[in-house]
Motif scaffolding. Structure first.
Motif, PDB file in Angstrom:
ATOM      1  N   ASP A   1       7.886  58.633  20.526  1.00 39.19           N
ATOM      2  CA  ASP A   1       8.105  59.544  21.647  1.00 39.19           C
ATOM      3  C   ASP A   1       7.593  58.935  22.956  1.00 39.19           C
ATOM      4  O   ASP A   1       7.620  59.578  24.002  1.00 39.19           O
ATOM      5  CB  ASP A   1       7.384  60.872  21.374  1.00 39.19           C
ATOM      6  CG  ASP A   1       7.895  62.006  22.256  1.00 39.19           C
ATOM      7  OD1 ASP A   1       9.072  61.957  22.664  1.00 39.19           O
ATOM      8  OD2 ASP A   1       7.108  62.922  22.552  1.00 39.19           O
ATOM      9  N   VAL A   2       7.157  57.677  22.873  1.00 39.53           N
ATOM     10  CA  VAL A   2       6.471  57.021  23.992  1.00 39.53           C
ATOM     11  C   VAL A   2       7.054  55.636  24.214  1.00 39.53           C
ATOM     12  O   VAL A   2       7.482  54.975  23.268  1.00 39.53           O
ATOM     13  CB  VAL A   2       4.962  56.866  23.679  1.00 39.53           C
ATOM     14  CG1 VAL A   2       4.223  56.238  24.859  1.00 39.53           C
ATOM     15  CG2 VAL A   2       4.336  58.186  23.303  1.00 39.53           C
TER      16      VAL A   2
ATOM     17  N   GLU B   1      10.705  66.766  32.387  1.00 38.29           N
ATOM     18  CA  GLU B   1      10.385  66.695  30.962  1.00 38.29           C
ATOM     19  C   GLU B   1       9.613  65.424  30.592  1.00 38.29           C
ATOM     20  O   GLU B   1       9.165  65.286  29.457  1.00 38.29           O
ATOM     21  CB  GLU B   1      11.644  66.779  30.110  1.00 38.29           C
ATOM     22  CG  GLU B   1      12.683  65.684  30.399  1.00 38.29           C
ATOM     23  CD  GLU B   1      13.703  66.084  31.455  1.00 38.29           C
ATOM     24  OE1 GLU B   1      13.308  66.110  32.635  1.00 38.29           O
ATOM     25  OE2 GLU B   1      14.869  66.343  31.099  1.00 38.29           O
ATOM     26  N   LEU B   2       9.454  64.510  31.547  1.00 33.87           N
ATOM     27  CA  LEU B   2       8.808  63.226  31.275  1.00 33.87           C
ATOM     28  C   LEU B   2       7.415  63.177  31.899  1.00 33.87           C
ATOM     29  O   LEU B   2       7.251  63.425  33.090  1.00 33.87           O
ATOM     30  CB  LEU B   2       9.667  62.085  31.830  1.00 33.87           C
ATOM     31  CG  LEU B   2       9.250  60.662  31.434  1.00 33.87           C
ATOM     32  CD1 LEU B   2       9.459  60.439  29.934  1.00 33.87           C
ATOM     33  CD2 LEU B   2      10.062  59.631  32.228  1.00 33.87           C
TER      34      LEU B   2
ATOM     35  N   LEU C   1      14.884  56.989  28.897  1.00 31.65           N
ATOM     36  CA  LEU C   1      13.943  57.635  27.977  1.00 31.65           C
ATOM     37  C   LEU C   1      14.288  59.119  27.808  1.00 31.65           C
ATOM     38  O   LEU C   1      14.261  59.655  26.697  1.00 31.65           O
ATOM     39  CB  LEU C   1      12.507  57.487  28.487  1.00 31.65           C
ATOM     40  CG  LEU C   1      11.947  56.066  28.596  1.00 31.65           C
ATOM     41  CD1 LEU C   1      10.476  56.107  28.976  1.00 31.65           C
ATOM     42  CD2 LEU C   1      12.122  55.298  27.298  1.00 31.65           C
ATOM     43  N   VAL C   2      14.597  59.769  28.917  1.00 29.53           N
ATOM     44  CA  VAL C   2      14.957  61.187  28.869  1.00 29.53           C
ATOM     45  C   VAL C   2      16.228  61.388  28.050  1.00 29.53           C
ATOM     46  O   VAL C   2      16.343  62.327  27.247  1.00 29.53           O
ATOM     47  CB  VAL C   2      15.115  61.750  30.292  1.00 29.53           C
ATOM     48  CG1 VAL C   2      15.708  63.155  30.260  1.00 29.53           C
ATOM     49  CG2 VAL C   2      13.770  61.774  31.009  1.00 29.53           C
ATOM     50  N   GLN C   3      17.198  60.486  28.224  1.00 23.73           N
ATOM     51  CA  GLN C   3      18.449  60.578  27.464  1.00 23.73           C
ATOM     52  C   GLN C   3      18.198  60.430  25.958  1.00 23.73           C
ATOM     53  O   GLN C   3      18.927  60.994  25.144  1.00 23.73           O
ATOM     54  CB  GLN C   3      19.421  59.515  27.945  1.00 23.73           C
ATOM     55  CG  GLN C   3      19.997  59.790  29.333  1.00 23.73           C
ATOM     56  CD  GLN C   3      20.813  58.622  29.871  1.00 23.73           C
ATOM     57  OE1 GLN C   3      20.784  57.509  29.328  1.00 23.73           O
ATOM     58  NE2 GLN C   3      21.559  58.871  30.948  1.00 23.73           N
ATOM     59  N   ARG C   4      17.178  59.674  25.602  1.00 30.00           N
ATOM     60  CA  ARG C   4      16.832  59.494  24.194  1.00 30.00           C
ATOM     61  C   ARG C   4      15.936  60.615  23.669  1.00 30.00           C
ATOM     62  O   ARG C   4      15.521  60.598  22.498  1.00 30.00           O
ATOM     63  CB  ARG C   4      16.118  58.153  23.990  1.00 30.00           C
ATOM     64  CG  ARG C   4      16.995  56.940  24.233  1.00 30.00           C
ATOM     65  CD  ARG C   4      16.268  55.675  23.817  1.00 30.00           C
ATOM     66  NE  ARG C   4      17.095  54.479  24.009  1.00 30.00           N
ATOM     67  CZ  ARG C   4      16.858  53.309  23.428  1.00 30.00           C
ATOM     68  NH1 ARG C   4      15.820  53.192  22.603  1.00 30.00           N
ATOM     69  NH2 ARG C   4      17.630  52.275  23.661  1.00 30.00           N
TER      70      ARG C   4
END
Length: 389
Positions: A60-61, A115-116, A83-86
């Motif tokens: 998640d990181v 969200e990040l 990262l957000v797309q994943r």
């Protein structure tokens, strides 16, 4: 991006979680942007990787170093979008000061991707208020100092000792720890205990590299000055290292290092922000660090040994240790009657034979002595103040 992930996972596997720095438990990791500033070599990278390893799901990181070649062709903002797309929620960025326009892009990440969560580390000279991309209202920034004597005992000697507040120290609570032969370790700490990497080989060489990179790279880039200024900064540090704590004569120092008199105050501030010196101020600026400069010290005792070589002044060494250790938790200013003032308390630092003359008229005065293990009234051991964090 796949290569970034491979590097991150390798570093995570190699991260030791047997010892945590004092700051680890003080950070509110729930903030959307957390910054960790500090000099080179004090453990910012390890701190971030430890938090990931202990508290988060590795997948998640993403942890990245802003100096990675990946960023020669890609932007942080685009990486955040991926990262957000994943469906990932955390981005950790190390050495962010090496990324151009870092503050602007962090601001955009904050505004675009709620969200990040982002955690970044950077040089002590980072200015969050610089330019239009003001991060001061978005990021919560912490400063990481080097190892205290207490942390050194835990990391290097495997001796656990609790931290004591200044109130607890002056009330002699450290005597209850029953720590045996503290002076046996104290000298080693003064020489090589402030930086965690002293556990590795070639400590002296690595410390000199840190000094050179800070003075010849970090400060010139931040202050937009030629790299040749680094040599003048090194001359200045050598003068400070070999001196009794002194109030700087800017004109004389400018002449000695071949610099302009009018720029000296700025130079001192840059070097202080970079973690190479500490300036002791009077009370004219309150506790905000804006008072008149009374004395200048190297930042820590390891730097004294690295720069003064065989000309270490023991009085300078003792005062540097005291200031270096207590400043983390307490606002320290110069004293009109002794060496240091913290609130209503005044402290005179010296050796075993130090008298009480300077503190006779103090509201609450203490003599802090080197080379003693126990207290006697208002006489306190110097090493106790290394248990403050």
């Amino acid at each position: 991006m796949d290569n970034l992930i491979r590097i991150y996972k390798k570093l995570l596997r190699e991260t030791d979680t047997s010892f945590y720095r004092y700051l680890y438990h003080e950070i509110d990791w729930n903030n959307r942007i957390v910054g960790i500033r500090g000099p080179r070599g004090v453990g910012k990278t390890t701190l971030m990787l430890q938090y990931i390893k202990k508290e988060l799901e590795a997948d998640d990181v993403l942890y990245v170093n802003a100096d990675d070649i990946y960023f020669s062709e890609h932007k942080l903002l685009d990486l955040a979008e991926k990262l957000v797309q994943r469906g990932m929620h955390y981005l950790f960025i190390d050495e962010i000061h090496k990324y151009k326009d870092w503050s602007k892009e962090l601001k955009l990440i904050y505004d675009y991707y709620s969200e990040l969560k982002v955690v970044f580390s950077g040089s002590s000279v980072l200015d969050l208020n610089k330019g239009a991309s003001d991060l001061s209202r978005r990021a919560v920034v912490y400063h990481l100092y080097g190892l205290s004597f207490r942390e050194y005992l835990a990391l290097f000697q495997h001796i656990p000792v609790p931290a004591f507040s200044l109130d607890e120290i002056v009330n002699r609570l450290p005597e209850e720890t029953n720590l045996k032969t503290p002076l046996l370790y104290f000298e080693d700490y003064l020489k090589r205990g402030y930086y965690p990497f002293a556990k590795e080989n070639s400590f002296e060489e690595k410390l000199r590299q840190i000094i050179n990179l800070t003075l010849e790279n970090d400060i010139p880039i931040f202050a937009d000055m030629p790299a040749s200024m680094g040599r003048k900064f090194k001359k200045l540090l050598a003068i400070i290292a070999k001196s009794v704590p002194f109030k700087p004569n800017m004109s004389k120092l400018a002449e000695m290092i071949g610099a302009g008199r009018n720029q000296m105050s700025d130079y001192f501030l840059y070097i202080e922000d970079a973690g190479m010196i500490a300036q002791l101020r009077d009370d004219t600026g309150g506790v905000r660090g804006l008072g008149k400069i009374e004395k200048v010290y190297l930042d820590n005792t390891n730097l004294i040994y690295a720069l003064a070589e065989n000309e270490v002044n023991v009085g300078n060494l003792r005062e540097t240790f005291f200031l270096n250790q207590v400043r983390v938790k307490n606002p320290v200013i110069s004293s009109s009657i002794s060496d240091f003032q913290i609130g209503r308390r005044t402290f005179e630092v010296g050796g075993k034979s130090k008298g009480k003359k300077q503190i006779e008229n103090a509201e609450e005065g203490y003599v802090v002595k080197d080379q003693i293990e126990f207290s006697a009234g208002n006489i306190l051991p110097l090493w106790w103040f290394g248990l403050n964090y």
